[in-house]
Design a protein around this motif. Structure first.
Motif, PDB file in Angstrom:
ATOM      1  N   GLU A  32      33.538   9.492  -9.753  1.00 39.17           N
ATOM      2  CA  GLU A  32      32.425   8.533  -9.725  1.00 39.17           C
ATOM      3  C   GLU A  32      32.929   7.169 -10.197  1.00 39.17           C
ATOM      4  N   TYR A  33      33.949   6.682  -9.513  1.00 35.96           N
ATOM      5  CA  TYR A  33      34.623   5.478  -9.992  1.00 35.96           C
ATOM      6  C   TYR A  33      34.054   4.180  -9.411  1.00 35.96           C
ATOM      7  N   GLY A  34      32.938   4.275  -8.685  1.00 38.08           N
ATOM      8  CA  GLY A  34      32.413   3.099  -8.002  1.00 38.08           C
ATOM      9  C   GLY A  34      32.056   1.963  -8.949  1.00 38.08           C
ATOM     10  N   LEU A  42      28.387   5.244  -3.681  1.00 41.35           N
ATOM     11  CA  LEU A  42      29.311   5.507  -4.786  1.00 41.35           C
ATOM     12  C   LEU A  42      29.062   4.507  -5.929  1.00 41.35           C
ATOM     13  N   GLY A  43      28.856   3.253  -5.574  1.00 48.49           N
ATOM     14  CA  GLY A  43      28.558   2.228  -6.574  1.00 48.49           C
ATOM     15  C   GLY A  43      27.183   2.435  -7.184  1.00 48.49           C
ATOM     16  N   ARG A  45      25.534   5.121  -7.566  1.00 47.84           N
ATOM     17  CA  ARG A  45      25.486   6.272  -8.493  1.00 47.84           C
ATOM     18  C   ARG A  45      25.967   5.840  -9.884  1.00 47.84           C
ATOM     19  N   ALA A  46      27.018   5.040  -9.917  1.00 40.86           N
ATOM     20  CA  ALA A  46      27.510   4.532 -11.207  1.00 40.86           C
ATOM     21  C   ALA A  46      26.445   3.642 -11.843  1.00 40.86           C
ATOM     22  N   ARG A  47      25.792   2.847 -11.013  1.00 42.81           N
ATOM     23  CA  ARG A  47      24.743   1.957 -11.512  1.00 42.81           C
ATOM     24  C   ARG A  47      23.600   2.756 -12.137  1.00 42.81           C
ATOM     25  N   SER A  48      23.205   3.832 -11.436  1.00 44.03           N
ATOM     26  CA  SER A  48      22.076   4.579 -11.995  1.00 44.03           C
ATOM     27  C   SER A  48      22.516   5.365 -13.233  1.00 44.03           C
ATOM     28  N   ALA A  49      23.808   5.755 -13.307  1.00 45.23           N
ATOM     29  CA  ALA A  49      24.284   6.439 -14.521  1.00 45.23           C
ATOM     30  C   ALA A  49      24.227   5.495 -15.728  1.00 45.23           C
ATOM     31  N   ILE A  50      24.618   4.230 -15.550  1.00 47.80           N
ATOM     32  CA  ILE A  50      24.554   3.341 -16.723  1.00 47.80           C
ATOM     33  C   ILE A  50      23.117   2.957 -17.046  1.00 47.80           C
ATOM     34  N   SER A  51      22.293   2.925 -16.024  1.00 53.98           N
ATOM     35  CA  SER A  51      20.897   2.603 -16.283  1.00 53.98           C
ATOM     36  C   SER A  51      20.233   3.739 -17.073  1.00 53.98           C
ATOM     37  N   ASP A  52      20.597   4.968 -16.735  1.00 57.34           N
ATOM     38  CA  ASP A  52      20.098   6.129 -17.467  1.00 57.34           C
ATOM     39  C   ASP A  52      20.624   6.107 -18.921  1.00 57.34           C
ATOM     40  N   ALA A  53      21.905   5.782 -19.080  1.00 66.83           N
ATOM     41  CA  ALA A  53      22.493   5.692 -20.426  1.00 66.83           C
ATOM     42  C   ALA A  53      21.765   4.631 -21.249  1.00 66.83           C
TER      43      ALA A  53
END
Ligand SMILES: *Cc1c(COP(=O)(O)O)cnc(C)c1O
Length: 401
Positions: A32-34, A42-43, A45-53
């Motif tokens: 998940e390096y996007g 791919l990008g 997914r990374a965006r939503s992961a940091i938004s969740d964090a």
């Protein structure tokens, strides 16, 4: 020389990254390096992961996700809070209030501002390291725009009356920042209940990775952007997000808050055992910092007739890792400004030892450490000419409580 046993009692310096935290981070390095700014999935997914964090971190401190800004650590968050807020309110005034026991991330930022025309008041602390709310109120002037007061001291562990101080600041229209790097995960924090406007934190002090932190900025507080470049962090902090570390920091805080009560109780019980045993079983020693209003895992002692660096080295030979009260990291032998601020004479501040307990510390570790301290302090005193003079009655005992 390496000892067989390692007892890590320097959790205020940094902590081990938990295996679960590493696991949570790993996919973001390889699969998940996007780039969170990229529009393909791919990008995103990374965006939503940091938004969740961001949302999870915010929830742990009673904040809104959009008020959390990721940084490269506690130092950057403190620099941002101080420098950019001071400049954002420069038209209103150039007076800032802080304390004499701040971390260098704050005190050196204040010195930087002084060189650029700001005036800084450094509030004194009492012998326990506490600032006086009345003294704070009296220091506020018409041109005071910003106050920065450390939540829990990294050396002596003293916890400031943040809620009371923040209320005073708010009543007088002063923006209130707190360096909560040592407090988060160890003291319950709710930015609404505390009434703070800015709050700095760092991942590696609560079993997250190094090189990541955040600044909470209350809605409506003016601050300039700290880094210019892309539009990341709502255009306030450019640079591609450190996705794996942000994920790791959020995971570490989730874990810290999930076992908060039991962990803090465990650390506090061990701290109390350590403090009581050292004060009862070693002569000519004092505890630095407030006895109870202190971080659960922090013990800081000054041993008379002992040099802190020698004490540390001898303890290391027995596998015990702690920290001393002098700024040896900077190559200077000046005693810590915090120990001087609580009124310790230089020679006593030099004989200081900070031990900071973690969740993994055991009763056996503490008892082993106490025995080691007794032995090492005894040996070092035998080699000290000052102690010899003292025993011979030539030199009066300095002010040891
Ligand atoms: C460790 C620490 C910092 C600095 O945080 P980094 O993430 O290491 O830059 C700032 N303030 C306090 C009180 C600290 O203990």
């Amino acid at each position: 020389m390496t000892a067989e046993r390692q007892i890590y009692l320097d959790n205020a310096a940094t902590t081990a990254v938990l295996p679960e935290v590493v696991q949570a981070m790993l996919p973001y390095f390889t699969q998940e390096y996007g780039n969170p700014s990229s529009l393909y999935e791919l990008g995103q997914r990374a965006r939503s992961a940091i938004s969740d964090a961001r949302e999870r971190i915010a929830a742990h401190i009673g904040a809104r996700g959009q008020d959390i800004y990721f940084t490269s650590g506690g130092t950057e968050a403190d620099n941002w809070a101080l420098k950019e807020t001071a400049f954002a309110y420069r038209d209103k005034g150039k007076h800032i209030i802080t304390t004499s026991t701040e971390h260098h991330a704050i005190s050196h930022s204040c010195e930087w501002l002084e060189k650029r025309g700001f005036e800084v008041t450094y509030l004194p602390v009492d012998t326990d390291g506490l600032v006086s709310p009345a003294g704070f109120e009296a220091a506020i002037r018409d041109d005071t725009t910003l106050a920065s007061i450390i939540f829990a001291n990294n050396e002596i562990g003293t916890i400031q009356p943040v809620r009371e101080l923040a209320a005073i600041a708010r009543a007088r229209g002063v923006v209130f920042h707190t360096d909560a790097v040592q407090a988060i995960g160890h003291v319950a924090i709710d930015v609404e209940e505390l009434g703070v406007d800015l709050l700095a934190a760092s991942g590696h002090k609560f079993h997250g990775p190094k090189g990541v932190g955040f600044l909470y900025i209350r809605k409506g507080i003016k601050t300039r952007s700290f880094l210019d470049g892309g539009a990341q962090e709502r255009k306030r902090r450019a640079s591609t997000e450190n996705v794996p570390s942000i994920i790791g920091m959020a995971k570490a805080l989730d874990i810290a808050m999930a076992n908060f009560d039991a962990r803090v109780a465990h650390e506090t019980a061990l701290r109390d055992r350590l403090i009581e045993r050292v004060l009862n079983e070693v002569e000519h020693v004092r505890l630095n910092g407030h006895r109870d209003q202190r971080l659960g895992g922090n013990a800081n002692f000054s041993f008379e007739f002992v040099e802190g660096e020698s004490l540390l080295l001898s303890l290391e030979q027995k596998g015990i890792l702690g920290s001393s009260g002098s700024a040896c990291a900077s190559g200077s032998l000046d005693p810590s400004h915090v120990l001087l601020a609580i009124g310790l004479p230089h020679e006593i501040a030099h004989g200081s030892l900070r031990l900071t307990i973690g969740e993994e510390t055991t009763v056996e570790d503490i008892d082993y450490t106490v025995e080691a301290i007794k032995q090492v302090v005894g040996q070092l005193r035998q080699m000290s000419p000052l102690y010899e003079d003292f025993v011979a009655g030539k030199k009066p005992l300095s002010a040891v409580r």
